[in-house]
Design a protein around this motif. Structure first.
Motif, short mmCIF file in Angstrom:
data_model
loop_
_atom_site.label_atom_id
_atom_site.label_comp_id
_atom_site.label_asym_id
_atom_site.label_seq_id
_atom_site.Cartn_x
_atom_site.Cartn_y
_atom_site.Cartn_z
N LEU A 284 0.81 -1.22 0.00
CA LEU A 284 0.00 0.00 0.00
C LEU A 284 0.84 1.27 0.00
O LEU A 284 0.34 2.35 -0.31
N GLU A 285 2.13 1.14 0.34
CA GLU A 285 3.03 2.30 0.35
C GLU A 285 3.74 2.49 -0.99
O GLU A 285 4.58 3.37 -1.13
N GLY A 286 3.46 1.64 -1.95
CA GLY A 286 4.03 1.81 -3.29
C GLY A 286 5.37 1.15 -3.50
O GLY A 286 6.00 1.35 -4.55
N GLY A 287 5.83 0.37 -2.53
CA GLY A 287 7.13 -0.27 -2.66
C GLY A 287 8.25 0.59 -2.11
O GLY A 287 8.12 1.81 -2.03
N SER A 288 9.34 -0.04 -1.73
CA SER A 288 10.48 0.67 -1.15
C SER A 288 11.72 0.49 -2.02
O SER A 288 12.01 -0.61 -2.49
N ILE A 289 12.45 1.58 -2.24
CA ILE A 289 13.73 1.50 -2.95
C ILE A 289 14.78 0.97 -1.98
O ILE A 289 14.90 1.44 -0.86
N VAL A 290 15.52 -0.04 -2.44
CA VAL A 290 16.49 -0.73 -1.59
C VAL A 290 17.89 -0.50 -2.15
O VAL A 290 18.10 -0.54 -3.36
N GLU A 291 18.84 -0.26 -1.27
CA GLU A 291 20.24 -0.10 -1.68
C GLU A 291 21.11 -1.11 -0.96
O GLU A 291 20.95 -1.34 0.23
N ASP A 292 22.03 -1.73 -1.71
CA ASP A 292 23.00 -2.67 -1.15
C ASP A 292 22.31 -3.67 -0.22
O ASP A 292 22.64 -3.81 0.94
N PHE A 293 21.32 -4.36 -0.76
CA PHE A 293 20.47 -5.21 0.07
C PHE A 293 21.10 -6.57 0.33
O PHE A 293 21.95 -7.06 -0.41
N ASN A 294 20.66 -7.15 1.43
CA ASN A 294 20.95 -8.54 1.75
C ASN A 294 19.61 -9.25 1.73
O ASN A 294 18.69 -8.87 2.45
#
Length: 405
Positions: free
Chosen positions: A50-60
Motif C-alpha cells: 500500500l506504500e508503493g514499494g520501497s527503494i532498496v540499496e545494497d540489500f541482503n
C-alpha cells in the motif's frame, strides 16, 4: 470468526476482472502490486504494498521482509524495489482459460474491510494513458543488431571475452488499452513451465513477462537451487528426446554452467548436485538446461541464497564471460536502457520460500507502446542473421500473447 472475515473468504470473482481491479486499485492509490504464477502451479498469487514499494540499496536478501523483489540489469539504470506483502491473496486458475467461471479468492492475511470493498467495488479501470513514457523511441533494426553481433564476434576472436549477450528492443504501438487480465491467463496456460508475472508501481512502471529461467530457488534452512539455461531453437514436429544441438549451442550452455560452478568455487563450495544438460520446452522454444542443487543444511550454509545472488547476477546467460569485459561491451554498444529486462524478480520469504527469476521474455508497457526485449548468446561460431532471428522468436513468445500476433 466475524461476519466480514466469513464474507471475504467467500468472495468469488472472474479472475480476469480481479487482475484488472487490483491494477486499477494500485494505480489509484499509489500502491504497488505483483501478480504472478509460479512454474507448474495452479495458483495466481497477488502481493500488494500500500506504500508503493520501497527503494532498496545494497540489500541482503535475508534482511528483507516477506514480499516481492524487482532488481534491474544494472543498478543505477533503475532502482532495486521491494514490495512489502501488506495484502496477500491467491486464486486457483486451473480451468480459467476455458471459461469465464468465477473463482474464490483465498486471503493469506485478512485485509481491512474498506480495502476489500475499494478493490472490488471500484468501477474505474486501469488508465494506460497515465503510464510514463519509457524513453525508448525506436525498435532496434535488423541491420543495427546484426552489426552489433558482428562486432561481438570480432571481440571474441580478439580474446576480449568468450561469450557476450547483446540485446535488442522491439516496439509495438497500441490504441487505448490492453486486456492484461486476459493476457496473463493466456500466458499462464500457454507457458506452464514459466514464471508469469505482471507488476506495477510508480517506481518501476508496468511490466509483463513469462520467464523460463530460475535464478535462485531457496527454502530457508533446507536447500538452494539455481539453473543454467542457454541455447535456443524452435520446437519441431518430433519428440524432445530427438532434438539435436549444434556445437555453438552446446558451448554456449556450457559457459553458463561453468559460470555457476566458478561462483561455487569462489565460496569454496564443493558439495552440490548437477543435473543435465537436458532439453526443455519453453512455449514454442527449446533450450538446454542444467540444474544445480545444494543441501544448505548439510553444508552448514544457511545464508547461501544471499551470497550466491550477489555472485550470480548478471549471469553469463544475460551478460557473458568474463563478466567485466562482456558487460563493458554491452554498456558501450547497446543504445537502450535494459531497465528490468535481464534483471531478476520474484516473491521472497513467502512460507520460508524465495523464488527469483531472470527477467526474460518480458515487456514494458507505457502510454504509447509495448517494448519487448530479447537477447542472444554470441560465441565465435555465431551466425549474425541467425542470432537476429532468435531474438525475433523470443519477442514473439510474449507479443503473441499480448496482441494475438
Amino acid at each position: 470468526m466475524d461476519n466480514f472475515t466469513k464474507e471475504i473468504e467467500n468472495i468469488k470473482i472472474n479472475t480476469e476482472t480481479a487482475i484488472d481491479q487490483f491494477l486499477a486499485f494500485a494505480q489509484k492509490n499509489n500502491a504497488a502490486v505483483a501478480i504472478y504464477r509460479l512454474p507448474n502451479d495452479s495458483r495466481l498469487q497477488i502481493i500488494c504494498d500500500l506504500e508503493g514499494g520501497s527503494i532498496v540499496e545494497d540489500f541482503n536478501l535475508d534482511d528483507l521482509s516477506t514480499g516481492f523483489l524487482l532488481h534491474p540489469f544494472q543498478e543505477g539504470e533503475k532502482s532495486i524495489v521491494h514490495f512489502n506483502a501488506e495484502i496477500l491473496a491467491e486464486i486457483n486458475i486451473q480451468s480459467n482459460h476455458k471459461n469465464h467461471s468465477k473463482s474464490e479468492i483465498k486471503w493469506n492475511n485478512t485485509p481491512d474491510e474498506s480495502l476489500v470493498k475499494e478493490i472490488f467495488e471500484n468501477s474505474e479501470k486501469f488508465n494506460f494513458s497515465l503510464l510514463q513514457h519509457n524513453g525508448i523511441s525506436d525498435s532496434i533494426s535488423s541491420e543495427g543488431y546484426i552489426s552489433m553481433v558482428e562486432n561481438a564476434i570480432k571481440e571474441i576472436k580478439n580474446n576480449t571475452f568468450y561469450k557476450v549477450v547483446p540485446a535488442k528492443t522491439k516496439n509495438i504501438e497500441y490504441n487505448n488499452s490492453i486486456d492484461l487480465g486476459k493476457a496473463f491467463l493466456k500466458a499462464a496456460h500457454k507457458y506452464p513451465n514459466a514464471f508469469v508475472s505482471l507488476t506495477f508501481s510508480e517506481n518501476t512502471g508496468l511490466w509483463f513477462g513469462a520467464s523460463p529461467e530460475t535464478l535462485i530457488e531457496e527454502k530457508k534452512g533446507d536447500y538452494f537451487k539455481t539453473m543454467a539455461l542457454a541455447g535456443t531453437q524452435a520446437i519441431e514436429d518430433k519428440s524432445i528426446a530427438e532434438t539435436t544441438w549444434t556445437q555453438k549451442e552446446i558451448e554456449e550452455q556450457a559457459y553458463v554452467s561453468r559460470y555457476i560452478i566458478n561462483c561455487f568455487k569462489k565460496i569454496r563450495l564443493r558439495d552440490f548436485d548437477e543435473l543435465g544438460p537436458k532439453t526443455v520446452q519453453a512455449g514454442n522454444l527449446l533450450h538446454l538446461k542444467t540444474t544445480f542443487k545444494v543441501d544448505t543444511k548439510s553444508v552448514h550454509f544457511p545464508e547461501l541464497g544471499s551470497v550466491m545472488l550477489k555472485l550470480l547476477h548478471p549471469t553469463s546467460a544475460v551478460c557473458g564471460m568474463p563478466k567485466d569485459t562482456s558487460l563493458k561491451f554491452i554498456l558501450e554498444k547497446e543504445k537502450h536502457d535494459r531497465a528490468y529486462f535481464s534483471g531478476f524478480l520474484g516473491p521472497i520469504h513467502l512460507n520460508e520460500m524465495s523464488h527469483l527469476f531472470v527477467n526474460l521474455r518480458c515487456c514494458q508497457i507505457d502510454n504509447e507502446k509495448v517494448t519487448f526485449y530479447a537477447g542472444a548468446g554470441i560465441t565465435e561460431d555465431s551466425k549474425p542473421e541467425k542470432e537476429w532471428h532468435e531474438t525475433e522468436m523470443k519477442c514473439k513468445v510474449l507479443s503473441a500473447v499480448v496482441f494475438g500476433k
